[in-house]
Enzyme design. Structure first.
Site, PDB file in Angstrom:
ATOM      1  N   THR A  43       0.822  -1.216   0.000  1.00 51.17           N
ATOM      2  CA  THR A  43       0.000   0.000   0.000  1.00 51.17           C
ATOM      3  C   THR A  43       0.854   1.262   0.000  1.00 51.17           C
ATOM      4  O   THR A  43       0.346   2.354  -0.224  1.00 51.17           O
ATOM      5  CB  THR A  43      -0.921   0.031   1.246  1.00 51.17           C
ATOM      6  OG1 THR A  43      -0.103  -0.178   2.404  1.00 51.17           O
ATOM      7  CG2 THR A  43      -1.968  -1.059   1.176  1.00 51.17           C
ATOM      8  N   CYS A  47       2.563   3.024   9.379  1.00 49.96           N
ATOM      9  CA  CYS A  47       1.521   3.085  10.421  1.00 49.96           C
ATOM     10  C   CYS A  47       2.115   2.966  11.807  1.00 49.96           C
ATOM     11  O   CYS A  47       3.235   2.502  11.984  1.00 49.96           O
ATOM     12  CB  CYS A  47       0.537   1.917  10.262  1.00 49.96           C
ATOM     13  SG  CYS A  47      -0.511   2.022   8.804  1.00 49.96           S
ATOM     14  N   CYS A  51      -2.854   0.884  14.454  1.00 51.79           N
ATOM     15  CA  CYS A  51      -3.651   1.315  13.307  1.00 51.79           C
ATOM     16  C   CYS A  51      -4.897   0.451  13.137  1.00 51.79           C
ATOM     17  O   CYS A  51      -4.820  -0.776  13.151  1.00 51.79           O
ATOM     18  CB  CYS A  51      -2.819   1.233  12.026  1.00 51.79           C
ATOM     19  SG  CYS A  51      -3.771   1.802  10.588  1.00 51.79           S
ATOM     20  N   ARG A  54      -7.283  -2.680   8.160  1.00 55.09           N
ATOM     21  CA  ARG A  54      -7.226  -4.141   8.059  1.00 55.09           C
ATOM     22  C   ARG A  54      -5.784  -4.610   8.209  1.00 55.09           C
ATOM     23  O   ARG A  54      -4.860  -3.976   7.694  1.00 55.09           O
ATOM     24  CB  ARG A  54      -7.772  -4.565   6.687  1.00 55.09           C
ATOM     25  CG  ARG A  54      -8.703  -5.753   6.766  1.00 55.09           C
ATOM     26  CD  ARG A  54      -9.160  -6.165   5.384  1.00 55.09           C
ATOM     27  NE  ARG A  54      -8.265  -7.155   4.844  1.00 55.09           N
ATOM     28  CZ  ARG A  54      -8.014  -7.316   3.543  1.00 55.09           C
ATOM     29  NH1 ARG A  54      -8.570  -6.518   2.649  1.00 55.09           N
ATOM     30  NH2 ARG A  54      -7.200  -8.259   3.135  1.00 55.09           N
ATOM     31  N   ARG A  76       4.171   7.016   2.411  1.00 52.79           N
ATOM     32  CA  ARG A  76       3.497   8.151   3.050  1.00 52.79           C
ATOM     33  C   ARG A  76       2.864   7.698   4.374  1.00 52.79           C
ATOM     34  O   ARG A  76       2.530   6.529   4.537  1.00 52.79           O
ATOM     35  CB  ARG A  76       2.446   8.752   2.114  1.00 52.79           C
ATOM     36  CG  ARG A  76       1.384   7.783   1.691  1.00 52.79           C
ATOM     37  CD  ARG A  76       0.315   8.419   0.818  1.00 52.79           C
ATOM     38  NE  ARG A  76      -0.635   7.391   0.393  1.00 52.79           N
ATOM     39  CZ  ARG A  76      -1.572   6.876   1.174  1.00 52.79           C
ATOM     40  NH1 ARG A  76      -1.685   7.283   2.430  1.00 52.79           N
ATOM     41  NH2 ARG A  76      -2.380   5.941   0.737  1.00 52.79           N
ATOM     42  N   CYS A  78       0.156   6.925   7.080  1.00 50.15           N
ATOM     43  CA  CYS A  78      -1.235   6.453   6.993  1.00 50.15           C
ATOM     44  C   CYS A  78      -2.195   7.549   7.454  1.00 50.15           C
ATOM     45  O   CYS A  78      -1.944   8.228   8.446  1.00 50.15           O
ATOM     46  CB  CYS A  78      -1.379   5.217   7.883  1.00 50.15           C
ATOM     47  SG  CYS A  78      -3.076   4.668   8.101  1.00 50.15           S
ATOM     48  N   CYS A  81      -4.234   6.195  10.987  1.00 54.26           N
ATOM     49  CA  CYS A  81      -3.633   6.204  12.331  1.00 54.26           C
ATOM     50  C   CYS A  81      -2.695   7.386  12.524  1.00 54.26           C
ATOM     51  O   CYS A  81      -2.217   7.612  13.631  1.00 54.26           O
ATOM     52  CB  CYS A  81      -2.921   4.885  12.610  1.00 54.26           C
ATOM     53  SG  CYS A  81      -1.497   4.609  11.536  1.00 54.26           S
TER      54      CYS A  81
HETATM   55 ZN   LIG Z   1      -2.316   3.272   9.721  1.00 53.15          ZN
END
Ligand SMILES: [Zn+2]
Length: 363
Positions: A43, A47, A51, A54, A76, A78, A81
């Site tokens: 992705t 995080c 977080c 999923r 980048r 998240c 979170c």
């Molecule tokens: Zn996150």
């Protein structure tokens, strides 16, 4: 023999899944926040451990001991979170604290929509967040705050009516409808203040009008006379501000019938224990009152003399006025030196009617 599934095979060494920190990510362990971070190659984000997204496949995850290391991936942060900002929990805690202050300081209970708007969240999100954080819904919190205000008011000795208005109730009907449940809401806290006693009561009718009988486990704690049954219940709550009032049940009908019978004809006596509460001085006065025979009248100054404080006539009158148990503690038999009836907590006409009935020939 046992047939076991074949062990999962990873294309790369299962380092992350074997790392104890991975379990904390799976559990969304808030206490792990700030200790390490993780990035997800599929992705392109990084995080904090808690977080709420999923759970990623661990084979796509890298663990980072520092935020710098997570940033160095070039991914980048998240959005859910927000690993670069204050933790979600901290941010929510600040919003919830704000909402709690608003609830506590509001005269009228704010609606869920109003509260959510002040912290810039949707009502459903705010409701969930509030409940997760405090264990209570905003409404339950508001109710508990009002109960707290009422109790605080009652415990500083203000009248029920004042405590009711201070807690933001603008009608006594609504207050009394809710008070029992409200004051019982945190029984442990309330009991810690020496309260939460249950007092049972019922209202009947006698020749003197409405009659309220209330009892504790120790005995008859109050007999009140009046015109309006609702007012009698309010008066009872004023007299026993910390008690939980329990409305009449079946077995109580027999008791109120006995008390009504006694009020109709005091000479039969009331063979029920009394739960007499008052200062030492009041109890001395009330003890002497109980020794006045049916049909007799005694002056305030005579009562003062009998308790050994001949100059305490005014205080004796005060103790008579503070009597919780009409007729059974016969303060109606106390009159002025000149025989005038003087006052009576439940109305001088009732005093006259009681005295007339006890000694019709001398009235
Ligand atoms: Zn996150």
């Amino acid at each position: 023999m046992n047939i076991r599934p074949a062990p999962t095979l990873y294309t790369s060494p299962p380092l992350v899944a074997d790392d104890p920190r991975w379990a904390r990510i799976v559990e969304r362990d808030k206490s792990a926040d700030g200790q390490f971070w993780y990035s997800v190659s599929t992705t392109g984000i990084y995080c904090r451990p808690s977080c709420p997204s999923r759970t990623a496949n661990p084979k796509n995850v890298a663990l980072h001991d520092t935020l710098e290391s997570a940033r160095a991936t070039g991914f980048r942060p998240c959005r859910r979170c927000n690993p670069e900002g204050p933790s979600l929990e901290c941010g929510n805690a600040a919003l919830i604290a704000k909402a709690c202050r608003i609830i506590e300081e509001s005269e009228e209970e704010p609606s869920l929509e109003e509260l959510a708007a002040t912290v810039d969240r949707s009502p459903s999100y705010f409701h969930r967040m509030f409940k997760t954080s405090t264990g209570l819904t905003p409404k339950a919190y508001a109710t508990s705050q009002r109960a707290k205000k009422v109790r605080a008011g009652l415990e500083t000795g203000t009248s029920v009516t004042e405590a009711m208005y201070d807690a933001g109730f603008n009608s006594s009907g609504r207050f009394y409808e809710k008070s029992t449940g409200m004051l019982g809401m945190t029984p442990t806290q309330y009991r810690a203040g020496g309260a939460n006693e249950e007092i049972k009561f019922a209202v009947g009718q006698s020749y003197l009008g409405a009659i309220l009988v209330a009892s504790s486990t120790k005995g008859v704690a109050s007999i009140l006379l009046g015109d309006d049954p609702d007012e009698l219940v309010r008066d009872l709550q004023d007299r026993f501000p910390k008690a939980r009032l329990i409305g009449m049940d079946r077995e109580y009908e027999a008791l109120i019938a006995r008390v009504c019978g006694f009020v109709e004809n005091p000479s039969v006596g009331l063979d029920l224990p009394l739960d007499v509460r008052g200062t030492a001085f009041q109890r001395r006065v009330w003890q002497v009152l109980q020794e006045i025979p049916v049909g007799a009248r005694v002056s305030y100054s005579e009562i003062a003399r009998r308790i050994g404080s001949p100059s305490a006539t005014r205080a004796v009158a005060g103790a008579c006025a503070a009597n919780n148990i009409a007729v059974a503690i016969p303060c109606h038999r106390v009159v002025r030196n000149d025989g005038a009836l003087s006052g009576y907590a439940w109305g001088v006409e009732r005093k006259r009617a009681l005295l007339d009935r006890e000694s019709p020939q001398t009235a």
